[in-house]
Enzyme design. Structure first.
Site, PDB file in Angstrom:
ATOM      1  N   GLN A 112    -137.957  -0.313  74.358  1.00 17.72           N
ATOM      2  CA  GLN A 112    -137.003   0.434  75.182  1.00 17.72           C
ATOM      3  C   GLN A 112    -137.042   1.913  74.812  1.00 17.72           C
ATOM      4  OE1 GLN A 112    -133.010  -0.085  73.880  1.00 17.72           O
ATOM      5  NE2 GLN A 112    -132.080   0.344  75.849  1.00 17.72           N
ATOM      6  N   SER A 115    -133.267   6.237  73.890  1.00 17.89           N
ATOM      7  CA  SER A 115    -132.650   7.246  73.020  1.00 17.89           C
ATOM      8  C   SER A 115    -133.612   8.387  72.721  1.00 17.89           C
ATOM      9  CB  SER A 115    -132.230   6.618  71.688  1.00 17.89           C
ATOM     10  OG  SER A 115    -131.359   5.545  71.888  1.00 17.89           O
ATOM     11  N   GLU A 232    -128.209  -5.544  77.459  1.00 16.72           N
ATOM     12  CA  GLU A 232    -128.519  -5.348  76.035  1.00 16.72           C
ATOM     13  C   GLU A 232    -127.354  -5.822  75.173  1.00 16.72           C
ATOM     14  OE1 GLU A 232    -129.355  -1.261  74.940  1.00 16.72           O
ATOM     15  OE2 GLU A 232    -130.043  -1.882  72.949  1.00 16.72           O
ATOM     16  N   GLU A 365    -117.781   2.756  68.598  1.00 16.65           N
ATOM     17  CA  GLU A 365    -116.817   3.715  69.175  1.00 16.65           C
ATOM     18  C   GLU A 365    -117.029   3.818  70.695  1.00 16.65           C
ATOM     19  OE1 GLU A 365    -118.754   4.376  66.517  1.00 16.65           O
ATOM     20  OE2 GLU A 365    -117.230   4.299  64.955  1.00 16.65           O
TER      21      GLU A 365
END
Ligand SMILES: Cc1cc2nc3c(=O)[nH]c(=O)nc-3n(C[C@H](O)[C@H](O)[C@H](O)COP(=O)(O)OP(=O)(O)OC[C@H]3O[C@@H](n4cnc5c(N)ncnc54)[C@H](O)[C@@H]3O)c2cc1C
Length: 395
Positions: A112, A115, A232, A365
């Site tokens: 993947q 990021s 995911e 978070e």
């Protein structure tokens, strides 16, 4: 509609035609896919039978009882859990037929490429560029990705890149399938807290992608990526495990096997975590039964949140239980593993590896924000950059 009895019959027919004891593993997996028994909720012809997802358990039980080989989600988890539902939802017929079978059998590993050094939680800020070549054919991709698990074993990648910097950040992104053997793809290992390099940084220089390997419309990649990200979270936090499987099984085994290590206080904590793990397991089972292929909701984010918290608490307890022995760590040799296994190796490994569980697939978070906004309906976070063209954003 395919029912449980029919699936049982089909599975027995598969086993009769391809006896596991005398059939090559890969041949068996290919035959299982072709019989529609790979993922029964997928369409016929693509490894499934359009059956309810919950009936997969019927097939799996028959196959397990017969000692049939299976694919290994530890090696192909990104393909199975994330690439496949996205290919199914947005791929052309050619794309689906080309990629899904070798993905499921494990002949082709996927990674993947999402990021970037400047785009993690704020993934829509990504800067990797995809530009159409002069003839209006292939896309040429340049940029850098990071934390790419399994890039060193992957044949294909799901990739998001910016195709229109003049649009606000969520709108100028397009989603592609990237060939990891392209000469412009460079994969460098990144060593993590466990000592091994499960993930990598990936440099993309003039990587060529045919337009036929685009998923969804140009500029609609953010929407396509949501399918991947929601899946995911379910795939990381909601894997099917037996009672006392996963991390709790390891800690419970230490408790049973090592009476010398037991204390009253640790017993209470272990029991509490055992109950929580069982509740999480059953919640995961219910969530999977509600899922239609490709479309999990934000509830998957809550599942993954709980999974990360529990994994860290249980692996911490296991280290505590083992006292001095818990501080021993097997092996710091730098390896580039071809499996991602949260519950593998020794207690020290499990403790260290579980730290990543609250970061990968969205940090806890960020998932709390998703649950707050999309499950509980609380007011959203202020987002004052969502209408500004990406090229004008401060970086
Ligand atoms: C083991 C592992 C495997 C991974 N594999 C892959 C992979 O295969 N492919 C891939 O693309 N990525 C992968 N990642 C990357 C992962 O998705 C990112 O690390 C993650 O999304 C967080 O991004 P970041 O590291 O840039 O941290 P940042 O986004 O910079 O976050 C830093 C801190 O700020 C907090 N924060 C950020 N925004 C908010 C907010 N809005 N509200 C509250 N807190 C906030 C975060 O929670 C975090 O604590 C992997 C990560 C790990 C640990």
């Amino acid at each position: 509609m395919t029912d449980a009895a029919e699936l049982q019959e089909r599975t027995r027919a598969l086993l009769a035609a391809h006896p596991p004891a005398t059939t090559d593993r890969l041949d068996f997996l290919r035959a299982r896919f072709d019989a529609g028994l790979a993922w029964v909720h997928y369409p016929a012809g693509l490894g499934g039978l359009d059956a309810p997802r919950s009936l997969q358990a019927v097939v799996d039980a028959e196959l397990a009882a017969a000692g049939a080989p299976d694919n290994d989600p530890r090696r192909i988890g990104i393909g199975l859990g994330m690439a496949a539902p996205t290919l199914l939802a947005y791929g052309s017929d050619e794309v689906k037929s080309r990629f899904l079978r070798p993905l499921w059998t494990g002949e082709e590993v996927w990674c993947q490429l999402f990021s970037e050094p400047g785009a993690g939680s704020d993934l829509a800020a990504l800067g990797t560029r995809a530009v159409r070549d002069e003839a209006g054919g292939d896309w040429i991709v340049d940029g850098q990705k990071v934390w790419t698990s399994s890039a060193h074993t992957a044949r294909w990648a799901i990739l998001i890149a910016r195709t229109d910097p003049g649009q606000p950040k969520h709108r100028g992104i397009t989603y592609f399938v990237c060939d990891m053997t392209d000469p412009g793809v460079e994969v460098r290992p990144l060593r993590q807290i466990t000592g091994e390099a499960e993930f990598n940084e990936v440099f993309l220089t003039g990587v060529r992608i045919p337009d036929a390997h685009r998923l969804g419309e140009v500029g609609d990649g953010w929407r396509v990526a949501q399918t991947t990200l929601m899946n995911e979270r379910v795939s990381i936090g909601g894997a099917r495990i037996p009672r006392e499987g996963g991390m709790i099984g390891k800690a419970a085994a230490v408790w049973r096997d090592r009476p010398d290590l037991r204390t009253h206080a640790l017993h209470r904590r272990l029991l509490g975590l055992w109950v929580e793990a069982e509740v999480a397991r059953l919640t995961g089972e219910r969530l999977r039964q509600q899922l239609v292929a490709g479309q999990p909701g934000p509830e998957g984010s809550a599942m993954k949140l709980g999974f990360a918290r529990l994994n860290q608490a249980i692996s911490g307890l296991e280290v505590e239980l083992l006292a001095d022995e818990g501080l021993l760590y097997g092996d710091w040799t730098m390896v580039r593993p071809d499996l991602v296994d949260f519950t593998g190796r020794d207690a020290g490994y499990r403790y260290l590896r579980s730290k990543g569980n609250s970061i990968e697939g969205g940090t806890s978070e960020v998932l709390l924000n998703i649950v707050a906004e999309r499950v509980l309906g609380l007011p959203p976070e202020p987002r004052n950059d969502k209408d500004v063209p990406w090229k004008d954003l401060a970086r």
